[in-house]
Every structure is written in C-alpha cells, then in structure tokens.
Design a protein around this motif. Structure first.
Motif, PDB file in Angstrom:
ATOM      1  N   UNK A   1      24.260  25.264  35.585  1.00 41.26           N
ATOM      2  CA  UNK A   1      23.741  26.499  36.133  1.00 41.26           C
ATOM      3  C   UNK A   1      23.370  27.421  34.964  1.00 41.26           C
ATOM      4  N   UNK A   2      22.186  28.036  35.067  1.00 44.51           N
ATOM      5  CA  UNK A   2      21.714  28.928  34.013  1.00 44.51           C
ATOM      6  C   UNK A   2      22.149  30.358  34.352  1.00 44.51           C
ATOM      7  N   UNK A   3      22.762  31.064  33.406  1.00 49.36           N
ATOM      8  CA  UNK A   3      23.126  32.457  33.682  1.00 49.36           C
ATOM      9  C   UNK A   3      21.882  33.312  33.935  1.00 49.36           C
ATOM     10  N   UNK A   4      22.053  34.351  34.700  1.00 44.49           N
ATOM     11  CA  UNK A   4      20.930  35.207  35.076  1.00 44.49           C
ATOM     12  C   UNK A   4      20.298  35.845  33.854  1.00 44.49           C
ATOM     13  N   UNK A   5      21.083  36.192  32.844  1.00 46.60           N
ATOM     14  CA  UNK A   5      20.549  36.860  31.668  1.00 46.60           C
ATOM     15  C   UNK A   5      19.585  35.969  30.884  1.00 46.60           C
ATOM     16  N   UNK A   6      19.765  34.663  30.936  1.00 51.48           N
ATOM     17  CA  UNK A   6      18.959  33.724  30.164  1.00 51.48           C
ATOM     18  C   UNK A   6      17.734  33.263  30.956  1.00 51.48           C
ATOM     19  N   UNK A   7      17.811  33.314  32.247  1.00 45.72           N
ATOM     20  CA  UNK A   7      16.764  32.804  33.126  1.00 45.72           C
ATOM     21  C   UNK A   7      15.431  33.524  32.887  1.00 45.72           C
ATOM     22  N   UNK A   8      14.319  32.819  33.120  1.00 42.97           N
ATOM     23  CA  UNK A   8      12.991  33.416  32.950  1.00 42.97           C
ATOM     24  C   UNK A   8      12.747  34.485  34.007  1.00 42.97           C
ATOM     25  N   UNK A   9      11.905  35.448  33.632  1.00 37.88           N
ATOM     26  CA  UNK A   9      11.546  36.496  34.590  1.00 37.88           C
ATOM     27  C   UNK A   9      10.631  35.932  35.661  1.00 37.88           C
ATOM     28  N   UNK A  10      10.705  36.524  36.839  1.00 40.12           N
ATOM     29  CA  UNK A  10       9.862  36.074  37.944  1.00 40.12           C
ATOM     30  C   UNK A  10       8.414  36.514  37.693  1.00 40.12           C
ATOM     31  N   UNK A  11       7.460  35.837  38.326  1.00 36.54           N
ATOM     32  CA  UNK A  11       6.051  36.238  38.167  1.00 36.54           C
ATOM     33  C   UNK A  11       5.812  37.670  38.645  1.00 36.54           C
ATOM     34  N   UNK A  12       6.533  38.072  39.658  1.00 35.84           N
ATOM     35  CA  UNK A  12       6.396  39.440  40.153  1.00 35.84           C
ATOM     36  C   UNK A  12       6.817  40.441  39.079  1.00 35.84           C
ATOM     37  N   UNK A  13       7.900  40.174  38.398  1.00 33.94           N
ATOM     38  CA  UNK A  13       8.378  41.057  37.337  1.00 33.94           C
ATOM     39  C   UNK A  13       7.434  41.024  36.140  1.00 33.94           C
ATOM     40  N   UNK A  14       6.896  39.856  35.834  1.00 36.32           N
ATOM     41  CA  UNK A  14       5.997  39.724  34.690  1.00 36.32           C
ATOM     42  C   UNK A  14       4.679  40.458  34.914  1.00 36.32           C
ATOM     43  N   UNK A  15       4.198  40.515  36.152  1.00 32.40           N
ATOM     44  CA  UNK A  15       2.905  41.139  36.423  1.00 32.40           C
ATOM     45  C   UNK A  15       3.032  42.620  36.785  1.00 32.40           C
ATOM     46  N   UNK A  16       4.226  43.181  36.740  1.00 26.99           N
ATOM     47  CA  UNK A  16       4.443  44.589  37.090  1.00 26.99           C
ATOM     48  C   UNK A  16       3.846  45.502  36.034  1.00 26.99           C
TER      49      UNK A  16
END
Length: 67
Positions: A1-16
């Motif tokens: 399981x990948x911790x939330x802090x390391x996980x990639x940002x969602x496309x929604x967050x990236x395009x904000x």
C-alpha cells in the motif's frame, strides 16, 4: 500500500487553476440574485397550485345555530 503523501496527485488536482476558480466563484455570486428570484417565483407558483387544488376539493358547508 502506498502512503497518501507519496501517491501521485489526481488529474483534477493537477488541472486546478486558482484564477479560474476565483472567476467562477465571482460569476456564481453575480448569478445568485437571479437564482433566488427564480426560486421565489417557483415557490409562489407552487403555493397557487396547492391553493387551487385545495379549493376545488373543499365543499362549502353552512352551519346552523347550535351545530
């Protein structure tokens, strides 16, 4: 399981974009009065429909003394 802090940002967050978000909020605030007026008109129309329905189903009754 990948911790939330390391996980990639969602496309929604990236395009904000903050500027677009602020502009959209200003537009919504400008339209708020129109939305309220439309809701008020719909409420009055609903009240009239309910009143008409009530009046057509009610049978007038006259009461006599000692009723």
């Amino acid at each position: 399981m990948i911790p939330v802090e390391i996980q990639e940002n969602s496309p929604r967050f990236q395009s904000f974009v903050v500027e677009e978000s602020n502009e959209g909020m200003k537009v919504n605030l400008d339209l708020l009065d129109e939305v309220r007026d439309h809701a008020r008109i719909n409420l009055e129309a609903l009240k009239r429909r309910v009143e008409l329905k009530h009046k057509t189903k009610m049978k007038p009754q006259k009461f006599k003394v000692f009723d």
